[in-house]
Write an enzyme that holds these catalytic residues in place. Structure first.
Site, PDB file in Angstrom:
ATOM      1  N   GLN A  17       0.822  -1.209   0.000  1.00 47.52           N
ATOM      2  CA  GLN A  17       0.000   0.000   0.000  1.00 47.52           C
ATOM      3  C   GLN A  17       0.858   1.262   0.000  1.00 47.52           C
ATOM      4  OE1 GLN A  17      -3.392   0.290  -0.312  1.00 47.52           O
ATOM      5  NE2 GLN A  17      -3.512  -1.917  -0.539  1.00 47.52           N
ATOM      6  N   HIS A  97      -6.308   0.266   7.366  1.00 49.81           N
ATOM      7  CA  HIS A  97      -7.066  -0.854   7.934  1.00 49.81           C
ATOM      8  C   HIS A  97      -7.301  -0.477   9.397  1.00 49.81           C
ATOM      9  CE1 HIS A  97      -8.578  -4.792   8.734  1.00 49.81           C
ATOM     10  NE2 HIS A  97      -7.460  -5.352   9.155  1.00 49.81           N
ATOM     11  N   GLY A 123      -2.071  -3.126  -3.369  1.00 45.14           N
ATOM     12  CA  GLY A 123      -1.357  -1.918  -3.761  1.00 45.14           C
ATOM     13  C   GLY A 123      -1.019  -1.851  -5.244  1.00 45.14           C
ATOM     14  N   GLU A 184     -11.375 -11.680   3.768  1.00 40.23           N
ATOM     15  CA  GLU A 184     -10.127 -12.374   3.434  1.00 40.23           C
ATOM     16  C   GLU A 184     -10.082 -13.777   4.033  1.00 40.23           C
ATOM     17  OE1 GLU A 184      -7.573  -9.245   4.614  1.00 40.23           O
ATOM     18  OE2 GLU A 184      -7.283  -9.937   6.667  1.00 40.23           O
ATOM     19  N   GLU A 220      -9.042 -22.047 -14.512  1.00 43.20           N
ATOM     20  CA  GLU A 220     -10.309 -21.524 -15.049  1.00 43.20           C
ATOM     21  C   GLU A 220     -11.059 -20.634 -14.070  1.00 43.20           C
ATOM     22  OE1 GLU A 220     -13.089 -23.644 -17.447  1.00 43.20           O
ATOM     23  OE2 GLU A 220     -11.702 -25.316 -17.740  1.00 43.20           O
TER      24      GLU A 220
HETATM   25  P1  NAD Z   1       3.714  -4.348   3.549  1.00 42.19           P
HETATM   26  O1  NAD Z   1       4.126  -5.483   4.404  1.00 42.19           O
HETATM   27  O2  NAD Z   1       3.580  -4.561   2.090  1.00 42.19           O
HETATM   28  O3  NAD Z   1       4.740  -3.128   3.761  1.00 42.19           O
HETATM   29  C1  NAD Z   1       5.115  -2.699   5.016  1.00 42.19           C
HETATM   30  C2  NAD Z   1       6.137  -1.571   4.933  1.00 42.19           C
HETATM   31  O4  NAD Z   1       6.405  -1.108   6.263  1.00 42.19           O
HETATM   32  C3  NAD Z   1       7.475  -1.968   4.355  1.00 42.19           C
HETATM   33  O5  NAD Z   1       7.994  -0.852   3.654  1.00 42.19           O
HETATM   34  C4  NAD Z   1       8.314  -2.242   5.605  1.00 42.19           C
HETATM   35  O6  NAD Z   1       9.702  -2.108   5.377  1.00 42.19           O
HETATM   36  C5  NAD Z   1       7.810  -1.134   6.502  1.00 42.19           C
HETATM   37  N1  NAD Z   1       7.990  -1.353   7.926  1.00 42.19           N
HETATM   38  C6  NAD Z   1       7.903  -2.504   8.628  1.00 42.19           C
HETATM   39  N2  NAD Z   1       8.093  -2.268   9.928  1.00 42.19           N
HETATM   40  C7  NAD Z   1       8.300  -0.931  10.056  1.00 42.19           C
HETATM   41  C8  NAD Z   1       8.537  -0.066  11.150  1.00 42.19           C
HETATM   42  N3  NAD Z   1       8.623  -0.544  12.394  1.00 42.19           N
HETATM   43  N4  NAD Z   1       8.714   1.262  10.923  1.00 42.19           N
HETATM   44  C9  NAD Z   1       8.631   1.759   9.668  1.00 42.19           C
HETATM   45  N5  NAD Z   1       8.389   1.003   8.584  1.00 42.19           N
HETATM   46  C10 NAD Z   1       8.228  -0.326   8.784  1.00 42.19           C
HETATM   47  O7  NAD Z   1       2.324  -3.784   4.149  1.00 42.19           O
HETATM   48  P2  NAD Z   1       0.923  -3.581   3.389  1.00 42.19           P
HETATM   49  O8  NAD Z   1       0.368  -4.893   2.935  1.00 42.19           O
HETATM   50  O9  NAD Z   1       1.051  -2.464   2.417  1.00 42.19           O
HETATM   51  O10 NAD Z   1       0.000  -3.134   4.619  1.00 42.19           O
HETATM   52  C11 NAD Z   1       0.057  -1.822   5.138  1.00 42.19           C
HETATM   53  C12 NAD Z   1      -1.308  -1.479   5.699  1.00 42.19           C
HETATM   54  O11 NAD Z   1      -2.255  -1.459   4.622  1.00 42.19           O
HETATM   55  C13 NAD Z   1      -1.847  -2.483   6.718  1.00 42.19           C
HETATM   56  O12 NAD Z   1      -2.570  -1.761   7.674  1.00 42.19           O
HETATM   57  C14 NAD Z   1      -2.781  -3.349   5.888  1.00 42.19           C
HETATM   58  O13 NAD Z   1      -3.799  -3.958   6.635  1.00 42.19           O
HETATM   59  C15 NAD Z   1      -3.356  -2.304   4.949  1.00 42.19           C
HETATM   60  N6  NAD Z   1      -3.930  -2.808   3.708  1.00 42.19           N
HETATM   61  C16 NAD Z   1      -3.227  -3.688   2.943  1.00 42.19           C
HETATM   62  C17 NAD Z   1      -3.757  -4.133   1.738  1.00 42.19           C
HETATM   63  C18 NAD Z   1      -2.986  -5.059   0.838  1.00 42.19           C
HETATM   64  O14 NAD Z   1      -3.535  -5.450  -0.186  1.00 42.19           O
HETATM   65  N7  NAD Z   1      -1.733  -5.436   1.104  1.00 42.19           N
HETATM   66  C19 NAD Z   1      -5.027  -3.693   1.329  1.00 42.19           C
HETATM   67  C20 NAD Z   1      -5.708  -2.750   2.117  1.00 42.19           C
HETATM   68  C21 NAD Z   1      -5.145  -2.326   3.312  1.00 42.19           C
HETATM   69 MG    MG Z   2      -7.475  -7.213   4.265  1.00 42.18          MG
END
Ligand code: NAD
Ligand code: MG
Length: 337
Positions: A17, A97, A123, A184, A220
Site C-alpha cells: 500500500q 485498515h 497496492g 479475506e 479456469e
Molecule cells: P507491507 O508489508 O507490504 O509493507 C510494510 C512496509 O512497512 C514496508 O515498507 C516495511 O519495510 C515497513 N515497515 C515494517 N516495519 C516498520 C517499522 N517498524 N517502521 C517503519 N516502517 C516499517 O504492508 P501492506 O500490505 O502495504 O499493509 C500496510 C497497511 O495497509 C496495513 O494496515 C494493511 O492492513 C493495509 N492494507 C493492505 C492491503 C494489501 O492489499 N496489502 C489492502 C488494504 C489495506
Molecule cells: Mg485485508
C-alpha cells in the site's frame, strides 16, 4: 482533485500500500515524504522512486497528515514509540485498515484527527488503475474528529489515491475492520484457496491427471471471477453452458451448504469478539511458528508443483504477473524487516 485542502503527507511504510499511495498522491499534486527505518528493506525502492526518505520520527514531525502503512502488527509499537511523541499537534493520523484502533491496541492522542482510507484492492492494483486513469474503490471512516475537518482530509486523501474516479463509500472503523477480516478469511483468501485445494485433491484422489485437475479448479477460476467482476453472477451464468448452469444450481449448494455458512458465522464471531486478533497477536509475538508451518504446507501442496510446470508453458502469464502483494509477501517482508 476535488478537495481544496492539500495536507503535507508523511507515508510511513513503503510496501504494497505505501508505495502505491505515495506515488498516486504525489502524482495528484500532494507533497509526500516517506518515513522508513534507515537501512530497512524498502528504503532503496522509495529513494529510487524519487522520494525523500527520512526516519519515521523525522518524516512525521512537520507532516499535516501521517499515513500508517506498515504491517498491522508493528503499528502499535510504531505509534507508541515514535508517532505519539513526534506528530504535530492537531495533525491527522490515517490508517488503511482499522484493526489497531478498533481493537484498542492504539489509543490515539486526543488532539489528532483519526481517519481510515482503505482501497478495496492490493497496492499494485491501486497504482495500475491510477496510471491508466481509473481507480480502485475506497472506503473511508472517521474515528476522531478534533479539527472538524477529518472527513474532508479522508476524502482528499482518497481522491488523491484515485478512489474518486471509482467509488468512495463511508464506513466505520468497526465495519471496515470486521468485514475486511471476514472477507479475506472466509471467502477471498482462506475460502477460495481451500476450495481450490479440496477440488484438486478430490479429482486427483479419484485417479484423474493433476494437470487436468489444475486447469479445471484453479486456472479456469480466473475466467469465472473476471465475469463476476464485470457483471456479477448474472454475467457468469450468461457465459456458461446450460449444462454448467444446471450443475451450478444443483451442486453448488451441496458443497457450500448450511453447515459451511454456520462455520462462516463462527469465523465472524471470532473476528467480532476479538478472538482472532488476540490469537494473531500472540502468534506474531511468538515469532510466527504456526504461521510458517501453514505457509509451508500451502507451498508444498501438490497443486503448486503441477501449477508451476504448467504456468511455465503459458508465456503470456509471465508478462502480466503482478508483484506479490499477498499477506505471504507481507510476512516475508515483515520477517526480513
Ligand atoms: P507491507 O508489508 O507490504 O509493507 C510494510 C512496509 O512497512 C514496508 O515498507 C516495511 O519495510 C515497513 N515497515 C515494517 N516495519 C516498520 C517499522 N517498524 N517502521 C517503519 N516502517 C516499517 O504492508 P501492506 O500490505 O502495504 O499493509 C500496510 C497497511 O495497509 C496495513 O494496515 C494493511 O492492513 C493495509 N492494507 C493492505 C492491503 C494489501 O492489499 N496489502 C489492502 C488494504 C489495506
Ligand atoms: Mg485485508
Amino acid at each position: 482533485m476535488t478537495s481544496s485542502i492539500s495536507p503535507k503527507i508523511a507515508i510511513v511504510g513503503y510496501g504494497s500500500q505505501g508505495r502505491a499511495h505515495a506515488l498516486n498522491l504525489r502524482d495528484s499534486g500532494f507533497d509526500v515524504t516517506v518515513g522508513l527505518r534507515p537501512g530497512g528493506p524498502t528504503e532503496a525502492k522509495a529513494q529510487a522512486d524519487g522520494f525523500v526518505v527520512k526516519a519515521p520520527a523525522d518524516a512525521v514531525k512537520d507532516a499535516d497528515l501521517v499515513a500508517v502503512l506498515t504491517p498491522d502488527m508493528v503499528q502499535k509499537k510504531l505509534y507508541d514509540d515514535v508517532l505519539a511523541a513526534n506528530m504535530k499537534p492537531g495533525s491527522v493520523l490515517l490508517f488503511a485498515h482499522g484493526l489497531n484502533v478498533h481493537f484498542g491496541m492504539i489509543s490515539p492522542r486526543e488532539d489528532l484527527d483519526v481517519v481510515l482510507v482503505a482501497p478495496k484492492g492490493p497496492g499494485a492494483l491501486v497504482r495500475r488503475e491510477y496510471e491508466i486513469g481509473r481507480g480502485v474503490p475506497c472506503i473511508y471512516a472517521v474515528h476522531q474528529d478534533k479539527s472538524g475537518k477529518a472527513e474532508e482530509f479522508a476524502l482528499a486523501y482518497a481522491g488523491g489515491l484515485g478512489g474518486a474516479r471509482a467509488n468512495i463509500i463511508s464506513t466505520t472503523f468497526k465495519e471496515e475492520t470486521e468485514t475486511d477480516l471476514f472477507g479475506e478469511q472466509a471467502v477471498l483468501c482462506g475460502g477460495a484457496s481451500s476450495l481450490v485445494q479440496a477440488g484438486f485433491e478430490t479429482l486427483v484422489e479419484a485417479g484423474y491427471q493433476p494437470e487436468i485437475a489444475y486447469y479445471e479448479v484453479l486456472h479456469e477460476l480466473k475466467l469465472i471471477v473476471d465475469l463476476f467482476y464485470e457483471g456479477g453472477i448474472t454475467r457468469m451464468l450468461e457465459f456458461i453452458s446450460e449444462t454448467a448452469q444446471y450443475g451450478d444450481f444443483v451442486s453448488g449448494p451441496r458443497v457450500i451448504d448450511a453447515s459451511v455458512k454456520a462455520r462462516m458465522k463462527d469465523v465472524l464471531t471470532d473476528i467480532q469478539n476479538g478472538t482472532f486478533t488476540r490469537n494473531w497477536q500472540a502468534e506474531y509475538d511468538a515469532g510466527l511458528p504456526n504461521y510458517r508451518k501453514f505457509q509451508q504446507a500451502d507451498k508444498d501442496h501438490p497443486i503448486e508443483k503441477v501449477g508451476k510446470e504448467l504456468r511455465a508453458k503459458m508465456v503470456w502469464l509471465q508478462a502480466n504477473a503482478a508483484q506479490p502483494d499477498t499477506d505471504d509477501a507481507n510476512a516475508k517482508r515483515t520477517a526480513a524487516a
